[in-house]
Enzyme design. Structure first.
Site, PDB file in Angstrom:
ATOM      1  N   GLU A 184      -5.537   5.125   6.686  1.00 43.29           N
ATOM      2  CA  GLU A 184      -5.444   5.320   5.235  1.00 43.29           C
ATOM      3  C   GLU A 184      -4.188   6.126   4.908  1.00 43.29           C
ATOM      4  O   GLU A 184      -3.869   7.100   5.583  1.00 43.29           O
ATOM      5  CB  GLU A 184      -6.677   6.089   4.731  1.00 43.29           C
ATOM      6  CG  GLU A 184      -6.682   6.288   3.222  1.00 43.29           C
ATOM      7  CD  GLU A 184      -7.916   7.033   2.718  1.00 43.29           C
ATOM      8  OE1 GLU A 184      -8.601   7.688   3.531  1.00 43.29           O
ATOM      9  OE2 GLU A 184      -8.192   6.944   1.512  1.00 43.29           O
TER      10      GLU A 184
ATOM     11  N   GLU B 297     -16.595   0.393   2.089  1.00 40.24           N
ATOM     12  CA  GLU B 297     -16.707   1.766   2.614  1.00 40.24           C
ATOM     13  C   GLU B 297     -17.793   2.573   1.914  1.00 40.24           C
ATOM     14  O   GLU B 297     -17.974   2.452   0.698  1.00 40.24           O
ATOM     15  CB  GLU B 297     -15.326   2.413   2.389  1.00 40.24           C
ATOM     16  CG  GLU B 297     -15.238   3.875   2.702  1.00 40.24           C
ATOM     17  CD  GLU B 297     -13.826   4.401   2.414  1.00 40.24           C
ATOM     18  OE1 GLU B 297     -12.850   3.602   2.407  1.00 40.24           O
ATOM     19  OE2 GLU B 297     -13.699   5.615   2.180  1.00 40.24           O
TER      20      GLU B 297
ATOM     21  N   TRP C 148     -21.521  12.145  -5.689  1.00 45.61           N
ATOM     22  CA  TRP C 148     -20.191  11.905  -6.286  1.00 45.61           C
ATOM     23  C   TRP C 148     -19.436  10.909  -5.442  1.00 45.61           C
ATOM     24  O   TRP C 148     -19.505  10.921  -4.236  1.00 45.61           O
ATOM     25  CB  TRP C 148     -19.387  13.221  -6.389  1.00 45.61           C
ATOM     26  CG  TRP C 148     -18.000  12.917  -6.877  1.00 45.61           C
ATOM     27  CD1 TRP C 148     -17.639  12.486  -8.128  1.00 45.61           C
ATOM     28  CD2 TRP C 148     -16.779  12.947  -6.099  1.00 45.61           C
ATOM     29  NE1 TRP C 148     -16.283  12.257  -8.180  1.00 45.61           N
ATOM     30  CE2 TRP C 148     -15.731  12.522  -6.960  1.00 45.61           C
ATOM     31  CE3 TRP C 148     -16.478  13.278  -4.781  1.00 45.61           C
ATOM     32  CZ2 TRP C 148     -14.409  12.440  -6.543  1.00 45.61           C
ATOM     33  CZ3 TRP C 148     -15.174  13.207  -4.348  1.00 45.61           C
ATOM     34  CH2 TRP C 148     -14.155  12.785  -5.228  1.00 45.61           C
TER      35      TRP C 148
ATOM     36  N   ARG D  10      -6.678  -0.837  -0.881  1.00 38.92           N
ATOM     37  CA  ARG D  10      -8.013  -0.469  -1.349  1.00 38.92           C
ATOM     38  C   ARG D  10      -8.037  -0.606  -2.867  1.00 38.92           C
ATOM     39  O   ARG D  10      -7.181  -0.043  -3.558  1.00 38.92           O
ATOM     40  CB  ARG D  10      -8.318   0.980  -0.946  1.00 38.92           C
ATOM     41  CG  ARG D  10      -9.744   1.385  -1.237  1.00 38.92           C
ATOM     42  CD  ARG D  10      -9.967   2.872  -1.052  1.00 38.92           C
ATOM     43  NE  ARG D  10      -9.692   3.594  -2.268  1.00 38.92           N
ATOM     44  CZ  ARG D  10     -10.227   4.788  -2.580  1.00 38.92           C
ATOM     45  NH1 ARG D  10     -11.032   5.399  -1.721  1.00 38.92           N
ATOM     46  NH2 ARG D  10      -9.917   5.390  -3.704  1.00 38.92           N
TER      47      ARG D  10
ATOM     48  N   HIS E  24     -18.170   5.069  -2.382  1.00 41.31           N
ATOM     49  CA  HIS E  24     -18.300   6.534  -2.433  1.00 41.31           C
ATOM     50  C   HIS E  24     -19.750   7.017  -2.443  1.00 41.31           C
ATOM     51  O   HIS E  24     -20.148   7.839  -3.271  1.00 41.31           O
ATOM     52  CB  HIS E  24     -17.507   7.094  -3.618  1.00 41.31           C
ATOM     53  CG  HIS E  24     -16.669   8.276  -3.237  1.00 41.31           C
ATOM     54  ND1 HIS E  24     -16.883   9.525  -3.733  1.00 41.31           N
ATOM     55  CD2 HIS E  24     -15.619   8.388  -2.387  1.00 41.31           C
ATOM     56  CE1 HIS E  24     -16.002  10.365  -3.205  1.00 41.31           C
ATOM     57  NE2 HIS E  24     -15.224   9.697  -2.387  1.00 41.31           N
TER      58      HIS E  24
ATOM     59  N   TYR F 262     -15.070   7.327  -9.935  1.00 40.08           N
ATOM     60  CA  TYR F 262     -14.367   7.752  -8.731  1.00 40.08           C
ATOM     61  C   TYR F 262     -13.109   6.902  -8.508  1.00 40.08           C
ATOM     62  O   TYR F 262     -13.159   5.680  -8.604  1.00 40.08           O
ATOM     63  CB  TYR F 262     -15.277   7.627  -7.494  1.00 40.08           C
ATOM     64  CG  TYR F 262     -14.477   7.675  -6.240  1.00 40.08           C
ATOM     65  CD1 TYR F 262     -13.974   8.881  -5.771  1.00 40.08           C
ATOM     66  CD2 TYR F 262     -14.127   6.507  -5.582  1.00 40.08           C
ATOM     67  CE1 TYR F 262     -13.166   8.934  -4.657  1.00 40.08           C
ATOM     68  CE2 TYR F 262     -13.311   6.550  -4.457  1.00 40.08           C
ATOM     69  CZ  TYR F 262     -12.838   7.762  -4.011  1.00 40.08           C
ATOM     70  OH  TYR F 262     -12.018   7.805  -2.921  1.00 40.08           O
TER      71      TYR F 262
ATOM     72  N   ASP G 244     -14.208   1.177  -1.827  1.00 36.73           N
ATOM     73  CA  ASP G 244     -14.975   2.385  -1.503  1.00 36.73           C
ATOM     74  C   ASP G 244     -16.054   2.585  -2.563  1.00 36.73           C
ATOM     75  O   ASP G 244     -15.742   2.763  -3.742  1.00 36.73           O
ATOM     76  CB  ASP G 244     -14.002   3.578  -1.494  1.00 36.73           C
ATOM     77  CG  ASP G 244     -14.614   4.856  -0.954  1.00 36.73           C
ATOM     78  OD1 ASP G 244     -15.852   4.909  -0.792  1.00 36.73           O
ATOM     79  OD2 ASP G 244     -13.846   5.807  -0.689  1.00 36.73           O
TER      80      ASP G 244
ATOM     81  N   GLU H 178     -16.039   9.412   6.698  1.00 37.55           N
ATOM     82  CA  GLU H 178     -15.099  10.448   6.257  1.00 37.55           C
ATOM     83  C   GLU H 178     -15.765  11.805   6.089  1.00 37.55           C
ATOM     84  O   GLU H 178     -15.091  12.827   6.110  1.00 37.55           O
ATOM     85  CB  GLU H 178     -14.347  10.030   4.983  1.00 37.55           C
ATOM     86  CG  GLU H 178     -15.219   9.886   3.764  1.00 37.55           C
ATOM     87  CD  GLU H 178     -14.439   9.476   2.518  1.00 37.55           C
ATOM     88  OE1 GLU H 178     -13.655   8.531   2.606  1.00 37.55           O
ATOM     89  OE2 GLU H 178     -14.626  10.126   1.480  1.00 37.55           O
TER      90      GLU H 178
ATOM     91  N   ARG I 208     -14.621   6.085  10.289  1.00 40.02           N
ATOM     92  CA  ARG I 208     -13.568   6.667   9.444  1.00 40.02           C
ATOM     93  C   ARG I 208     -13.395   8.176   9.598  1.00 40.02           C
ATOM     94  O   ARG I 208     -12.779   8.826   8.770  1.00 40.02           O
ATOM     95  CB  ARG I 208     -13.873   6.334   7.982  1.00 40.02           C
ATOM     96  CG  ARG I 208     -13.390   4.952   7.655  1.00 40.02           C
ATOM     97  CD  ARG I 208     -13.431   4.600   6.227  1.00 40.02           C
ATOM     98  NE  ARG I 208     -13.136   5.625   5.251  1.00 40.02           N
ATOM     99  CZ  ARG I 208     -11.934   6.120   5.006  1.00 40.02           C
ATOM    100  NH1 ARG I 208     -10.886   5.695   5.678  1.00 40.02           N
ATOM    101  NH2 ARG I 208     -11.780   7.042   4.071  1.00 40.02           N
TER     102      ARG I 208
HETATM  103  C1  CS2 Z   1     -11.939   9.080  -0.236  1.00 35.65           C
HETATM  104  C2  CS2 Z   1     -11.380  10.382  -0.581  1.00 35.65           C
HETATM  105  O1  CS2 Z   1      -9.940   8.465   0.734  1.00 35.65           O
HETATM  106  C3  CS2 Z   1     -11.093   8.156   0.554  1.00 35.65           C
HETATM  107  O2  CS2 Z   1     -11.620   7.164   0.960  1.00 35.65           O
HETATM  108  O3  CS2 Z   1     -13.243   8.782  -0.305  1.00 35.65           O
HETATM  109  O4  CS2 Z   1     -10.533  10.172  -1.665  1.00 35.65           O
HETATM  110  C4  CS2 Z   1     -12.358  11.499  -0.893  1.00 35.65           C
HETATM  111  O5  CS2 Z   1     -12.958  11.295  -2.120  1.00 35.65           O
HETATM  112  C5  CS2 Z   1     -11.595  12.781  -0.905  1.00 35.65           C
HETATM  113  O6  CS2 Z   1     -10.941  12.946   0.305  1.00 35.65           O
HETATM  114  C6  CS2 Z   1     -12.469  13.985  -1.161  1.00 35.65           C
HETATM  115  O7  CS2 Z   1     -11.732  15.128  -0.979  1.00 35.65           O
HETATM  116 MG    MG Z   2     -13.681   7.139   0.973  1.00 33.35          MG
END
Ligand code: CS2
Ligand code: MG
Length: 403
Positions: free
Chosen positions: A340, A237, A403, A147, A213, A159, A211, A263, A284
């Site tokens: 992951e 993602e 975020w 990633r 986010h 991020y 990602d 997630e 995910r």
């Molecule tokens: C994330 C995480 O792993 C990922 O793809 O988006 O890092 C996420 O930000 C954290 O688990 C938040 O606690």
């Molecule tokens: Mg993520």
């Protein structure tokens, strides 16, 4: 067999983790991960005050009924705190069942659907050069899927990037979240250039992931997906906020870049439409936040009907117990996609004992009974919980953004 005791262990070896330990009258105990980053004590209290008292006396083999008892039975449904608590109990019950029958959990879920499980890891750099170096490092370690996240020119914090070059930990210790800032246009202008360079540098066979986010609108995500098509991503993602399911229809019509989401989902109802309308390629959700192994098997079955694969969330802010549960689940189902894996701090691994082997980007399962994990409870006590929050994110004019 009867459950005679259950306790919640809140500790911070390297970072905060919440674990449930369920004990039986036959001397067997099971462990479950109940960590919800930044909201740990809500789950711990919910378990201690409301769920554990109702668990005592139950037969751990009745995991299906226990799951429904805590899901339907409480009347109030869904939600991250609720589902993480139920997920931790469910994980621990499967751990007990495996130990009682002296088999690894995957053998109870369907057996071995594959010999090894591919993992992707994170490479992140503050600029393009550093990012390329980090990808090279991961490739040298044997990873076949990486990633890629990078600092964006003209933006201060972003991020996935650690400013101090240490491993990335988004939850910052303190009484309030820190604030980051964001500029979508700078991000969208830069990311295709980054992936062009990454693809040019590495072989076509390297799986690349990214990602976003949850920060884009559907049409912004469509532009990104389209512009990334020549670089052949494994997945893109969390482009749009995951609760905006209608947005995926628009996004899907514009791009053939594979899409991953889930997630922050915690029930099958969060992904049912996305799956049945074939709007995503990877689901995910993870065992801890998805309510445990029991509902995740149902989600995988639904996804399998549409040739959608799994890609369980497995950041270092979930404990190695969750990772082990994901690996058993991934071993047993037909439509496993990828896992992951960011690795863990040394301190974390001093407390959590993990028996599965990891080499050259792939996990292979140990034959240890249950989930194949354990904990050093004495060492855990030495690392005390400290309140930590995930950041909040604002646009440069101060508007609150995802975020
Ligand atoms: C994330 C995480 O792993 C990922 O793809 O988006 O890092 C996420 O930000 C954290 O688990 C938040 O606690
Ligand atoms: Mg993520």
């Amino acid at each position: 067999m009867k459950i005679i005791k259950a306790e919640v262990i809140v500790c911070a070896p390297g970072r905060n983790f919440v674990t449930i330990k369920i004990e039986t009258d036959q001397g067997i105990y099971g462990l479950g991960d109940a960590t919800l980053n930044g909201r740990e004590l809500a789950v711990a209290t919910y378990l201690e005050k409301h769920l554990i008292p109702c668990l005592i006396g139950r037969d751990p083999f009745d995991s299906e009924d226990i799951w429904h008892y805590f899901y339907r039975g409480v009347y109030w449904r869904r939600g991250a705190v609720n589902m993480t608590a139920i997920g931790a109990i469910d994980m621990a019950l499967w751990d007990i069942k495996g130990k009682a029958l002296d088999v690894p959990v995957y053998k109870l879920l369907g057996g071995k659907s594959r010999q090894k499980l591919m993992a992707y890891t994170h490479a992140q750099g503050r600029d393009m050069e550093e990012t390329i170096d980090k990808v090279a490092e991961k490739v040298a370690q044997g990873y076949q899927a990486v990633r890629v996240q990078s600092g964006v020119p003209g933006m201060k914090d972003i991020y996935g990037i650690s400013n101090d070059k240490k491993s990335y930990e988004p939850a910052i210790i303190g009484q309030k979240p820190i604030e980051e800032s964001w500029n979508t246009s700078k991000y969208l202008n830069y990311i295709p250039k980054l992936f062009s360079k990454v693809r040019e540098t590495f072989s076509d066979d390297l799986h690349l992931l990214h990602d976003a986010h949850h920060r884009l609108t559907p049409i912004e995500a469509a532009r990104l997906g389209k512009e990334l098509e020549p670089f052949n991503l494994f997945w893109l993602e969390d482009t749009i906020p995951a609760e905006l399911q209608e947005g995926f229809k628009l996004l899907r019509q514009h791009t053939s870049t594979p899409l991953a989401v889930g997630e922050i989902f915690n029930t099958i109802y969060d992904c049912q439409d996305l799956i049945t309308n074939q709007l995503i390629d990877y689901i995910r959700m993870t065992i801890a936040h998805g309510g445990g192994i029991t509902p995740m098997l149902k989600i995988a079955s639904l996804a399998g009907l549409y040739h959608i694969k799994t890609g369980c969330h497995g950041p270092s802010d979930l404990s190695p117990i969750n990772l082990a549960a994901c690996l058993h689940f991934g071993t047993a189902i037909n439509n496993f996609g990828i896992q992951e894996y960011m690795g863990y701090a040394d301190l974390t691994m001093e407390v959590f004992k993990f028996s599965h082997d990891f080499k050259n980007g792939f996990f292979t399962m140990s034959e240890a009974p249950g989930l194949g994990i354990d904990m050093d409870f004495e060492k855990a006590k030495k690392h005390q919980y400290k309140q930590a929050y995930l950041p909040v994110n604002r646009l440069e004019d101060g508007t609150l953004h995802s975020w």
